[in-house]
Design a protein around this motif. Structure first.
Motif, mmCIF file in Angstrom:
data_model
loop_
_atom_site.group_PDB
_atom_site.id
_atom_site.type_symbol
_atom_site.label_atom_id
_atom_site.label_comp_id
_atom_site.label_asym_id
_atom_site.label_seq_id
_atom_site.Cartn_x
_atom_site.Cartn_y
_atom_site.Cartn_z
ATOM 1 N N MET A 1 -0.055 -0.632 12.149
ATOM 2 C CA MET A 1 -1.130 -0.087 11.376
ATOM 3 C C MET A 1 -1.084 -0.621 9.949
ATOM 4 O O MET A 1 -2.120 -0.831 9.341
ATOM 5 C CB MET A 1 -1.066 1.437 11.382
ATOM 6 N N ARG A 2 0.098 -0.865 9.433
ATOM 7 C CA ARG A 2 0.202 -1.333 8.061
ATOM 8 C C ARG A 2 -0.455 -2.703 7.890
ATOM 9 O O ARG A 2 -1.123 -2.954 6.902
ATOM 10 C CB ARG A 2 1.651 -1.407 7.608
ATOM 11 N N ALA A 3 -0.284 -3.585 8.866
ATOM 12 C CA ALA A 3 -0.862 -4.926 8.765
ATOM 13 C C ALA A 3 -2.386 -4.858 8.744
ATOM 14 O O ALA A 3 -3.038 -5.560 7.962
ATOM 15 C CB ALA A 3 -0.386 -5.790 9.932
ATOM 16 N N GLU A 4 -2.970 -4.014 9.572
ATOM 17 C CA GLU A 4 -4.421 -3.868 9.597
ATOM 18 C C GLU A 4 -4.922 -3.229 8.307
ATOM 19 O O GLU A 4 -5.953 -3.626 7.759
ATOM 20 C CB GLU A 4 -4.856 -3.052 10.801
ATOM 21 N N ALA A 5 -4.205 -2.236 7.800
ATOM 22 C CA ALA A 5 -4.590 -1.596 6.547
ATOM 23 C C ALA A 5 -4.485 -2.586 5.389
ATOM 24 O O ALA A 5 -5.337 -2.613 4.499
ATOM 25 C CB ALA A 5 -3.718 -0.373 6.282
ATOM 26 N N ALA A 6 -3.474 -3.428 5.400
ATOM 27 C CA ALA A 6 -3.306 -4.430 4.344
ATOM 28 C C ALA A 6 -4.438 -5.455 4.386
ATOM 29 O O ALA A 6 -4.959 -5.861 3.342
ATOM 30 C CB ALA A 6 -1.947 -5.123 4.480
ATOM 31 N N PRO A 17 -2.272 -5.642 -1.279
ATOM 32 C CA PRO A 17 -1.994 -4.206 -1.433
ATOM 33 C C PRO A 17 -0.681 -3.980 -2.169
ATOM 34 O O PRO A 17 0.144 -4.885 -2.273
ATOM 35 C CB PRO A 17 -1.899 -3.717 0.007
ATOM 36 N N PRO A 18 -0.503 -2.766 -2.679
ATOM 37 C CA PRO A 18 0.791 -2.437 -3.299
ATOM 38 C C PRO A 18 1.916 -2.659 -2.286
ATOM 39 O O PRO A 18 1.771 -2.324 -1.108
ATOM 40 C CB PRO A 18 0.657 -0.957 -3.647
ATOM 41 N N VAL A 19 2.996 -3.223 -2.734
ATOM 42 C CA VAL A 19 4.093 -3.618 -1.845
ATOM 43 C C VAL A 19 4.665 -2.436 -1.070
ATOM 44 O O VAL A 19 4.928 -2.543 0.117
ATOM 45 C CB VAL A 19 5.213 -4.312 -2.661
ATOM 46 N N GLU A 20 4.830 -1.307 -1.722
ATOM 47 C CA GLU A 20 5.506 -0.187 -1.077
ATOM 48 C C GLU A 20 4.567 0.764 -0.347
ATOM 49 O O GLU A 20 5.020 1.733 0.242
ATOM 50 C CB GLU A 20 6.308 0.585 -2.124
ATOM 51 N N ALA A 21 3.273 0.515 -0.380
ATOM 52 C CA ALA A 21 2.326 1.440 0.248
ATOM 53 C C ALA A 21 2.384 1.337 1.767
ATOM 54 O O ALA A 21 2.455 0.255 2.331
ATOM 55 C CB ALA A 21 0.917 1.147 -0.238
ATOM 56 N N GLU A 22 2.349 2.482 2.413
ATOM 57 C CA GLU A 22 2.313 2.519 3.868
ATOM 58 C C GLU A 22 0.858 2.482 4.324
ATOM 59 O O GLU A 22 -0.058 2.732 3.545
ATOM 60 C CB GLU A 22 3.003 3.778 4.373
ATOM 61 N N GLY A 23 0.649 2.165 5.586
ATOM 62 C CA GLY A 23 -0.692 2.018 6.120
ATOM 63 C C GLY A 23 -1.573 3.234 5.915
ATOM 64 O O GLY A 23 -2.731 3.129 5.518
ATOM 65 N N GLU A 24 -1.030 4.415 6.172
ATOM 66 C CA GLU A 24 -1.801 5.655 6.035
ATOM 67 C C GLU A 24 -2.261 5.861 4.591
ATOM 68 O O GLU A 24 -3.407 6.229 4.342
ATOM 69 C CB GLU A 24 -0.957 6.838 6.499
ATOM 70 N N LEU A 25 -1.377 5.599 3.635
ATOM 71 C CA LEU A 25 -1.724 5.750 2.225
ATOM 72 C C LEU A 25 -2.793 4.737 1.814
ATOM 73 O O LEU A 25 -3.748 5.074 1.113
ATOM 74 C CB LEU A 25 -0.484 5.586 1.344
ATOM 75 N N MET A 26 -2.659 3.494 2.271
ATOM 76 C CA MET A 26 -3.659 2.473 1.930
ATOM 77 C C MET A 26 -5.026 2.860 2.473
ATOM 78 O O MET A 26 -6.044 2.748 1.774
ATOM 79 C CB MET A 26 -3.240 1.114 2.479
ATOM 80 N N LEU A 27 -5.078 3.318 3.724
ATOM 81 C CA LEU A 27 -6.356 3.719 4.309
ATOM 82 C C LEU A 27 -6.965 4.891 3.552
ATOM 83 O O LEU A 27 -8.172 4.946 3.332
ATOM 84 C CB LEU A 27 -6.178 4.071 5.786
ATOM 85 N N ASP A 28 -6.134 5.826 3.131
ATOM 86 C CA ASP A 28 -6.615 6.972 2.362
ATOM 87 C C ASP A 28 -7.248 6.511 1.049
ATOM 88 O O ASP A 28 -8.340 6.951 0.687
ATOM 89 C CB ASP A 28 -5.467 7.947 2.104
#
Length: 59
Positions: A1-6, A17-28
């Motif tokens: 999910m992180r790759a798709e969110a990125a 995207p921010p380096v430490e952000a997880e997929g869920e946070l990026m989507l939010d």
């Protein structure tokens, strides 16, 4: 999910995207920053306008 969110982050913001952000946070963040779209979800060439029931406005 992180790759798709990125990938979506890069497409929306034009930067990595921010380096430490997880997929869920990026989507939010992406969804919260997106403008509200004005569209009619119930439009369809297969339905007549009289066949569509819409919620009534609150009094």
């Amino acid at each position: 999910m992180r790759a798709e969110a990125a990938a979506l982050w890069r497409a929306v913001f034009g930067e990595p995207p921010p380096v430490e952000a997880e997929g869920e946070l990026m989507l939010d963040v992406i969804l919260r920053s997106a403008p509200a779209a004005d569209y009619d979800r119930l439009s369809s060439p297969h339905l007549r306008p009289s066949a569509i029931a819409r919620p009534r406005a609150a009094p």
